[in-house]
Write an enzyme that holds these catalytic residues in place. Structure first.
Site, mmCIF file in Angstrom:
data_model
loop_
_atom_site.group_PDB
_atom_site.id
_atom_site.type_symbol
_atom_site.label_atom_id
_atom_site.label_comp_id
_atom_site.label_asym_id
_atom_site.label_seq_id
_atom_site.Cartn_x
_atom_site.Cartn_y
_atom_site.Cartn_z
ATOM 1 N N THR A 152 1.694 -4.147 4.397
ATOM 2 C CA THR A 152 1.566 -4.381 5.834
ATOM 3 C C THR A 152 0.974 -5.753 6.172
ATOM 4 O O THR A 152 1.137 -6.236 7.287
ATOM 5 C CB THR A 152 0.690 -3.300 6.499
ATOM 6 O OG1 THR A 152 -0.622 -3.348 5.929
ATOM 7 C CG2 THR A 152 1.290 -1.920 6.345
ATOM 8 N N ASP A 153 0.290 -6.371 5.185
ATOM 9 C CA ASP A 153 -0.434 -7.603 5.523
ATOM 10 C C ASP A 153 0.484 -8.718 6.014
ATOM 11 O O ASP A 153 0.125 -9.467 6.921
ATOM 12 C CB ASP A 153 -1.246 -8.091 4.309
ATOM 13 C CG ASP A 153 -2.467 -7.210 4.074
ATOM 14 O OD1 ASP A 153 -2.856 -6.468 4.994
ATOM 15 O OD2 ASP A 153 -3.026 -7.268 2.966
ATOM 16 N N THR A 187 0.821 -1.213 0.000
ATOM 17 C CA THR A 187 0.000 0.000 0.000
ATOM 18 C C THR A 187 0.853 1.259 0.000
ATOM 19 O O THR A 187 0.449 2.299 -0.533
ATOM 20 C CB THR A 187 -0.920 -0.018 1.237
ATOM 21 O OG1 THR A 187 -1.766 -1.147 1.124
ATOM 22 C CG2 THR A 187 -1.766 1.223 1.345
ATOM 23 N N SER A 235 1.544 -7.738 -0.562
ATOM 24 C CA SER A 235 2.331 -8.675 0.251
ATOM 25 C C SER A 235 1.608 -9.988 0.508
ATOM 26 O O SER A 235 2.235 -10.972 0.885
ATOM 27 C CB SER A 235 2.763 -8.024 1.565
ATOM 28 O OG SER A 235 1.678 -7.871 2.447
HETATM 29 N N1 ASP Z 1 -2.628 -5.534 0.802
HETATM 30 C C1 ASP Z 1 -1.572 -4.615 1.141
HETATM 31 C C2 ASP Z 1 -0.266 -5.390 1.197
HETATM 32 O O1 ASP Z 1 0.003 -6.006 2.185
HETATM 33 C C3 ASP Z 1 -1.870 -3.965 2.429
HETATM 34 C C4 ASP Z 1 -0.876 -2.933 2.882
HETATM 35 O O2 ASP Z 1 0.215 -2.783 2.382
HETATM 36 O O3 ASP Z 1 -1.229 -2.220 3.851
HETATM 37 O O4 ASP Z 1 0.463 -5.384 0.249
#
Ligand code: ASP
Length: 326
Positions: A94-95, A14, A61
């Site tokens: 973040t995932d 993200t 991710s």
């Molecule tokens: N779906 C995203 C990822 O993990 C979520 C994020 O980055 O906050 O790539």
């Protein structure tokens, strides 16, 4: 004055995401902005460090695999081995950020700063948190106080150890927390540390970067979960059972887990409750050295530690020592 040389390794997420409108913080595509665009979005970074960018990938991710994690670990190790690199910042979704950070924390051999950073809002959003988090991450990476602390995670002005940090909420910028609190905070371009972790990491672990990781899976316990769910994991080398409370396994599953153990799988008892330490209960399968208790590790990190443990031993008693060490 020479500035510290920091390499920014971008993997997507993200923090590099874009939506069609500034008010859209969830309907976006992760991993679209390039590493150069990320760096250019925070001109103040140039006052902190001599920066160079590298695009490792453009992934959400959730699409990472163990093979990609190991490729990333090898690349970060090459960078920290380079005398011209003083520290590495990895931008990441973040995932699964906590899993990547934990793997690096266990397999890298370095005292240099390695900092993972992400964002909860895409780069195009109102009050995007990515630029601020990136500035904080580089602040941490250039600080001499960061040396030897293992892999760190920086979000929302907090510095966490990769051993403990976890994503605790689906939305909102304060999305990461550690059960024993952050190691430090970042304020106005300065980092202050308040504590460090006791458990060994990076240069002081017994793990190198393996060629591959054994197959692993997490089984989430719930009322009525049956033995067939364990039997379906035939061929999986590490089964982490995210059990009730103190890692309790339903009597319905014991024989199937023992059968998995008998075919050579490592069975790890973790807990689905989100925090706390698991005791090795007298007369339980782990007290008999058939299964292993995950100490205080959450199921997703327990599966990584279990998989790494299998690269050095197949003895459950030894794996239990590893869980109580790291
Ligand atoms: N779906 C995203 C990822 O993990 C979520 C994020 O980055 O906050 O790539």
């Amino acid at each position: 004055m020479t500035l510290p040389r920091i390499r920014i390794l971008a993997t997507g997420g993200t923090i590099a995401g874009s939506a069609s409108s500034a008010t859209d913080a969830t309907g976006y595509r992760a991993g679209t902005a390039s590493v150069d665009e990320l760096i250019a979005s925070v001109p103040a970074l140039r006052e902190l460090a001599d920066l160079s960018g590298e695009q490792f990938g453009q992934l959400d991710s959730s699409d990472l695999t163990d093979a990609l994690l190991l490729d990333l670990a090898r690349r970060v190790q090459q960078l920290v081995d380079d005398p011209w690199v003083d520290g590495v910042v990895v931008t990441h979704g973040t995932d699964t950020l906590e899993e990547t950070a934990y793997l690096l924390h266990l397999v890298l051999s370095t005292e240099k700063p390695v900092v993972l950073v992400g964002a909860m809002r895409p780069a195009t959003a109102l009050s995007a948190d990515g630029p601020r988090n990136l500035f904080a991450a580089v602040t941490v990476a250039v600080s001499p106080a960061t040396l030897g602390r293992g892999v760190l995670v920086v979000l929302d002005d907090e510095v966490h150890t990769a051993r403990d940090v976890t994503k605790t909420t689906s939305l909102g910028v304060h999305a990461f927390a550690s059960p024993y609190g952050p190691l430090g905070v970042v304020t106005d371009g300065r980092v202050a540390f308040y504590r460090s972790v006791d458990r060994p990491h990076t240069a002081r672990t017994e793990f190198g970067i393996p060629e591959a990781l054994p197959r692993s899976a997490v089984l989430f316990a719930h009322t009525g979960l049956d033995a067939a769910s364990v039997e379906a994991l035939d061929g999986v080398d590490v089964i982490v059972h995210a059990g009730f409370g103190n890692g309790t396994v339903s009597a319905r599953l014991v024989d199937a887990l023992d059968a998995a153990r008998a075919r050579g799988a490592l069975v790890v008892r973790a807990s689905r409750v989100g925090s706390g330490t698991l005791t090795v209960v007298g007369a339980s399968a782990d007290a008999a050295n058939r299964w292993v208790a995950a100490d205080d590790q959450n199921p997703q990190r327990a599966r990584l530690l279990g998989a790494l443990a299998l690269t050095v031993t197949r003895d459950p008693a030894e794996v239990q020592r590893i869980f109580h060490t790291y």
